[in-house]
Design a protein around this motif. Structure first.
Motif, PDB file in Angstrom:
ATOM      1  N   SER A  28      10.882  12.058  -4.241  1.00  0.00           N
ATOM      2  CA  SER A  28      10.609  10.618  -4.221  1.00  0.00           C
ATOM      3  C   SER A  28      11.269   9.914  -5.406  1.00  0.00           C
ATOM      4  O   SER A  28      11.905   8.873  -5.251  1.00  0.00           O
ATOM      5  CB  SER A  28       9.093  10.384  -4.237  1.00  0.00           C
ATOM      6  N   GLY A 276       9.542   4.294  -1.084  1.00  0.00           N
ATOM      7  CA  GLY A 276       8.114   4.001  -1.190  1.00  0.00           C
ATOM      8  C   GLY A 276       7.301   4.723  -0.135  1.00  0.00           C
ATOM      9  O   GLY A 276       6.189   5.208  -0.404  1.00  0.00           O
ATOM     10  N   ILE A 277       7.855   4.814   1.085  1.00  0.00           N
ATOM     11  CA  ILE A 277       7.169   5.556   2.149  1.00  0.00           C
ATOM     12  C   ILE A 277       7.045   7.027   1.757  1.00  0.00           C
ATOM     13  O   ILE A 277       6.002   7.657   1.976  1.00  0.00           O
ATOM     14  CB  ILE A 277       7.934   5.399   3.481  1.00  0.00           C
ATOM     15  N   LEU A 280       4.306   7.386  -0.667  1.00  0.00           N
ATOM     16  CA  LEU A 280       3.007   7.303  -0.001  1.00  0.00           C
ATOM     17  C   LEU A 280       2.638   8.632   0.636  1.00  0.00           C
ATOM     18  O   LEU A 280       1.494   9.095   0.523  1.00  0.00           O
ATOM     19  CB  LEU A 280       3.063   6.194   1.068  1.00  0.00           C
ATOM     20  N   ILE A 283       1.628  11.160  -1.947  1.00  0.00           N
ATOM     21  CA  ILE A 283       0.272  10.978  -2.473  1.00  0.00           C
ATOM     22  C   ILE A 283      -0.708  11.910  -1.754  1.00  0.00           C
ATOM     23  O   ILE A 283      -1.569  12.534  -2.371  1.00  0.00           O
ATOM     24  CB  ILE A 283      -0.156   9.501  -2.343  1.00  0.00           C
ATOM     25  N   VAL A 377       2.138   7.432 -10.101  1.00  0.00           N
ATOM     26  CA  VAL A 377       1.730   7.795  -8.741  1.00  0.00           C
ATOM     27  C   VAL A 377       1.009   9.141  -8.738  1.00  0.00           C
ATOM     28  O   VAL A 377      -0.022   9.305  -8.069  1.00  0.00           O
ATOM     29  CB  VAL A 377       2.961   7.832  -7.804  1.00  0.00           C
ATOM     30  N   ALA A 381      -2.896   9.629  -7.758  1.00  0.00           N
ATOM     31  CA  ALA A 381      -3.226  10.475  -6.613  1.00  0.00           C
ATOM     32  C   ALA A 381      -4.237  11.551  -6.995  1.00  0.00           C
ATOM     33  O   ALA A 381      -5.052  11.984  -6.165  1.00  0.00           O
ATOM     34  CB  ALA A 381      -1.957  11.119  -6.054  1.00  0.00           C
ATOM     35  N   ILE A 453      -4.069   2.194   7.301  1.00  0.00           N
ATOM     36  CA  ILE A 453      -5.099   2.615   6.337  1.00  0.00           C
ATOM     37  C   ILE A 453      -6.331   3.122   7.075  1.00  0.00           C
ATOM     38  O   ILE A 453      -6.944   4.129   6.691  1.00  0.00           O
ATOM     39  CB  ILE A 453      -5.463   1.440   5.404  1.00  0.00           C
ATOM     40  N   ILE A 505       2.462   9.135   9.097  1.00  0.00           N
ATOM     41  CA  ILE A 505       3.110   7.909   8.626  1.00  0.00           C
ATOM     42  C   ILE A 505       4.563   7.848   9.063  1.00  0.00           C
ATOM     43  O   ILE A 505       5.027   6.868   9.647  1.00  0.00           O
ATOM     44  CB  ILE A 505       2.995   7.809   7.086  1.00  0.00           C
TER      45      ILE A 505
END
Length: 859
Positions: A28, A276-277, A280, A283, A377, A381, A453, A505
């Motif tokens: 990332s 960013g995805i 995510l 995380i 991050v 997390a 979410i 996702i």
């Protein structure tokens, strides 16, 4: 200090278990830093190019853009008389001045009529060799052009197309086709981002590009010693008077930089969005890793609490481990980011955009952003697992490892998840029911975020039901081993839900975009079938206008019933309500266009809009300006005079093709615009005589053999081109989403690996009572498959919902067909099973190699 020592010991004790989480952080951070380095390098490349090619002051012809772009709608560059050069030389502070002429609307072909233009979208520039170019380019072979039969080419283009001295090339412009032989090859002294550049002598350039001599597109001015660019600009402007564009070197470079800056910013933020995805998804991996490590160390943490460690100390110990993970992963990610940037530069080189590693730019902010982002991050997390660790009581030292309370999703979590999912569903419903695209887009964005979410939060609750269904379909065929795999996946719904959510996702975005792309293609195809009444569409894929010679070649093609020309221009409108609308687009076409494109009208007949001094407007424009049939609009044509045109048709504003177009006839345009100022055709339509479509298609391609910049397409070709363009865009997006999916796969691997460690004693007991190594490995692989399919099922279902809602918004723009790409959806679902198998290879192998007695003895 004790906390840090404990954290360091635990980190190194579990470094193998931390590795995959570190890889997720690394990937990332690397993508973020790679994007920043890549775009900064592109900016540096263009800055050097613009700075080196800009003269102290540049005088441009009236109508030229701030970037010096010389393409006009008649295919010829805007020019100024050669007398301007003499006037410039008289200005105070001028050391030297030189006239130049160049164009970006020419097509250059080799002897076989193959185009020499870049495929990357960079321009093809044809101009005269001048002193300003001599500063930035070095002639490496041959000599500069000295006659009409000579041309010089840049070295990059010569290498790409294997051109050498003496080869013949053709320059095709609105004036005609000019052939010459290569007299020289010149190399850039700065990086050329991919433009193809050809040089003629000045007189030939004027005749070939403009069709007349004693004219220039630009005058390059060099300042005398001690004279600033600003003062020189003022002196030159005062000498030549108004009507010309005068810019300093900085102004020219800034304008050029702004012209590419928008594209670079879009690319930069799009790539950062995909990074960013990936963050995510990462995380979930980090949360799972620390949750499992905390659960496995329950007794250890209980002992620490029993001997005096406070909750805060335990909490800080776990967060310190996360901090170490973030630092290590981010440091490696920053280094890998530079490698990704170099790789992207090489990839761009394959598409024709040359970027030199000599210009590699690593701003100090890039590693700082990467480190801060990766560390923050990772620590965030790990906060929830750390908080859970702090709640472990001293009595836990007397229990077996693992926290029983983690086996079930909490009721509060389920309620919150259901509320969020319901709110997301409501947002999607309101988006689909919206009457305006802008309003619907806001509801769509809100619905996507809340439903995503909600599914993440409710994942553990869904895991129980979905895994049982998947187990009944997929796993029961494997007998007891399959049932054990199902129970292992159900053992900790929270863990299964988080692992599946990571995969969900990326696949949700894939499904959404697939539905939108397929629906766009299906809608456009339906519209083409319904609206287009011509057989062939001829146009340039590079956006070049149709030269008169090419149009004449089309009209001379045998087997055609009719040929329709289509032009686009601008005009200032003065409407009946007294408003003046500057630079409003108006389309001029032959009357047969009313047959070639069946545009729905809400009032009048479109064919009447092609009568003398007549036009059409679209419905929304008519409503906004109180226009009815018979209304008069004053139309001041660009480069022409003002006409008073009568509105004889009002078209629907819901059309997909030519949406919002306003039509008049080419005859009317010719009446008010001088012949030498008329815009060239944007495209041409051709219709074959009955039964002669195939022969006409072949004849058209043959007639345009000398004009490779134009493509002949029938309706089948046009539909395929549309499908290919959308497919290429989707493939690019899928490629960027692959990073998030890779991180998700790492999450599955990590979850299984830690799960195997957690179940070491259990595995030893199963092996002791007769479970073979092969059965054990199969059990773990089946567990991985069902977790991957769980994530895929949630992601694909959610993505199809998003895509269907987005299509309802597109329907407001006339794209009315919803098409679910079932082959893609089914292929992704099946592919997810193979992803699960792949992710389980290493954990299953390690489990199979366990020593039975040692495993049973594990505490």
């Amino acid at each position: 200090m004790t906390v840090m020592k404990t954290s360091m010991r635990n980190f190194y004790a579990h470094k193998g278990r931390m590795a995959l989480s570190a890889v997720a952080v690394l990937l990332s951070v690397a993508f973020v830093c790679g994007t920043l380095v890549f775009t900064d390098t592109m900016n540096t490349t263009f800055d050097k190019l613009f700075a080196s090619t800009s003269s102290d002051v540049t005088v441009s012809a009236k109508g030229a853009s701030d970037t010096g772009e010389t393409t006009s709608d008649n295919g010829k560059p805007p020019v100024m008389p050669a007398s301007v050069l003499g006037a410039v030389r008289k200005a105070d502070g001028v050391k030297s001045a030189e006239g130049t002429v160049f164009s970006t609307s020419a097509t250059v072909v080799d002897a076989d009529k193959d185009s020499l233009s870049p495929t990357s979208g960079a321009p093809t520039i044809v101009g005269n060799w001048n002193g300003n170019d001599a500063r930035t380019m070095e002639i490496t072979e041959g000599a500069a052009p000295k006659g009409s039969d000579q041309v010089m080419v840049d070295a990059d283009t010569a290498d790409k197309h294997h051109l050498k001295l003496g080869d013949e090339i053709g320059v095709i412009t609105a004036v005609g086709t000019h052939t010459a032989k290569i007299s020289g090859i010149a190399a850039f002294q700065v990086t050329n981002p991919g433009a193809a550049i050809f040089y003629l002598d000045t007189k030939t350039a004027q005749e070939v590009l403009v069709g007349e001599s004693n004219v220039y597109t630009n005058v390059n001015v060099t300042a005398a010693s001690g004279v600033s660019d600003a003062q020189l600009k003022k002196n030159v402007a005062a000498e030549i008077g108004g009507g010309y564009k005068v810019q300093t070197a900085k102004e020219t470079a800034d304008a050029n930089r702004d012209s590419v800056g928008g594209f670079l910013d879009v690319m930069k933020y799009a790539m950062l969005g995909f990074a960013g995805i990936a963050f995510l998804v990462g995380i979930f991996l980090i949360i799972n890793t620390f949750s499992m490590l905390v659960a496995q160390r329950t007794r250890e943490i209980g002992l620490m609490r029993a001997i005096g460690s406070s909750r805060k100390q335990v909490n800080r110990s776990v967060l310190a481990e996360a901090l170490l993970l973030g630092v290590v992963g981010s440091l490696l990610g920053v280094g890998a980011g530079v490698g990704i940037a170099v790789g992207l530069m090489k990839l761009m080189g394959m598409t024709g955009m040359n970027l030199s590693t000599d210009d590699l730019t690593v701003a100090w902010t890039t590693p700082v952003v990467g480190m801060v982002l990766g560390i923050v991050v990772t620590v965030l997390a790990a906060y929830l697992p750390a908080r859970r660790a702090g709640k472990v009581s001293p009595m836990a030292a007397l229990r077996d490892a693992g926290a029983p309370a983690d086996a079930k999703a909490g009721a509060v979590r389920a309620v919150i998840g259901l509320l969020l999912t319901g709110a997301g569903g409501l947002g999607l419903y309101l988006a689909a029911a919206a009457d305006k695209a802008a309003e619907g887009s806001l509801w769509l964005g809100l619905g996507v975020v809340l439903s995503l979410i909600g599914f993440v939060v409710i994942g553990p609750l869904l895991a129980g039901a979905v895994v049982r269904v998947l187990g009944a379909i997929v796993l029961r065929a494997f007998g007891p081993v399959g049932r054990m795999a199902e129970r292992n996946a159900l053992r900790n719904p929270r863990r299964t839900g988080a692992t599946g959510a990571a995969l969900m996702i990326g696949l949700a975005l894939v499904a959404c975009l697939s539905v939108v792309g397929s629906s766009m293609v299906a809608s456009a195809t339906e519209e083409l079938d319904k609206s287009v009444g011509t057989d062939f569409i001829i146009q340039s894929d590079g956006g070049q206008l149709m030269t008169p010679q090419a149009v004449q070649a089309i009209k001379s093609t045998p087997g055609l019933e009719r040929v329709t020309e289509y032009k686009w221009t601008e005009a200032d409108f003065t409407t009946p309500d007294g408003k003046t609308l500057d630079k409003t687009a108006i389309t001029a076409a032959d009357p047969t266009y009313a047959t070639d494109l069946r545009v729905e009208t809400v009032a009048g007949n479109l064919a009447d809009a092609y009568r003398p001094d007549s036009m059409s407007v679209h419905e929304k424009f008519a409503e906004d300006h109180r226009i009815t049939l018979g209304s008069k609009i004053a139309v001041a044509f660009k480069n022409g005079s003002t006409a008073r045109l009568t509105v004889r048709a009002i078209t629907s504003s819901d059309a997909v093709i030519d949406q919002g177009a306003m039509y008049t006839s080419i005859a009317t345009l010719k009446k008010y615009v001088p012949a030498d100022k008329l815009p060239l055709d944007d495209l041409v339509f051709a219709t074959a005589k009955d039964g002669q479509q195939d022969a006409a298609y072949t004849s058209l391609k043959s007639a345009l053999h000398d004009y490779p910049q134009y493509t002949v397409r029938d309706q089948t070709d046009y539909k395929q081109e549309l499908k290919d363009q959308i497919g290429q865009l989707l493939n690019l997006i899928y490629g960027l989403l692959a990073l998030a999916i890779i991180v998700a796969v790492l999450g599955v691997v990590n979850t299984l690996a830690l799960s195997v460690v957690e179940r070491t004693r259990e595995i030893g007991l199963m092996r002791a009572i007769g479970l073979s190594r092969r059965q054990l490995r199969r059990m773990i692989r089946m567990e991985s498959v069902v977790i991957a399919l769980f994530g895929a099922l949630l992601g694909l279902g959610l993505g199809m919902g998003w895509g269907a809602t987005a299509q309802q918004l597109l329907a407001l723009q006339g794209l009315n067909v919803l098409e679910i790409p079932w082959p893609t959806i089914i292929g992704v679902f099946i592919g997810s099973a193979f992803v699960g198998l792949f992710a389980a290879l290493i954990p299953a192998f390690r489990a199979g190699r366990m020593n039975v007695l040692n495993a049973i003895a594990t505490d």
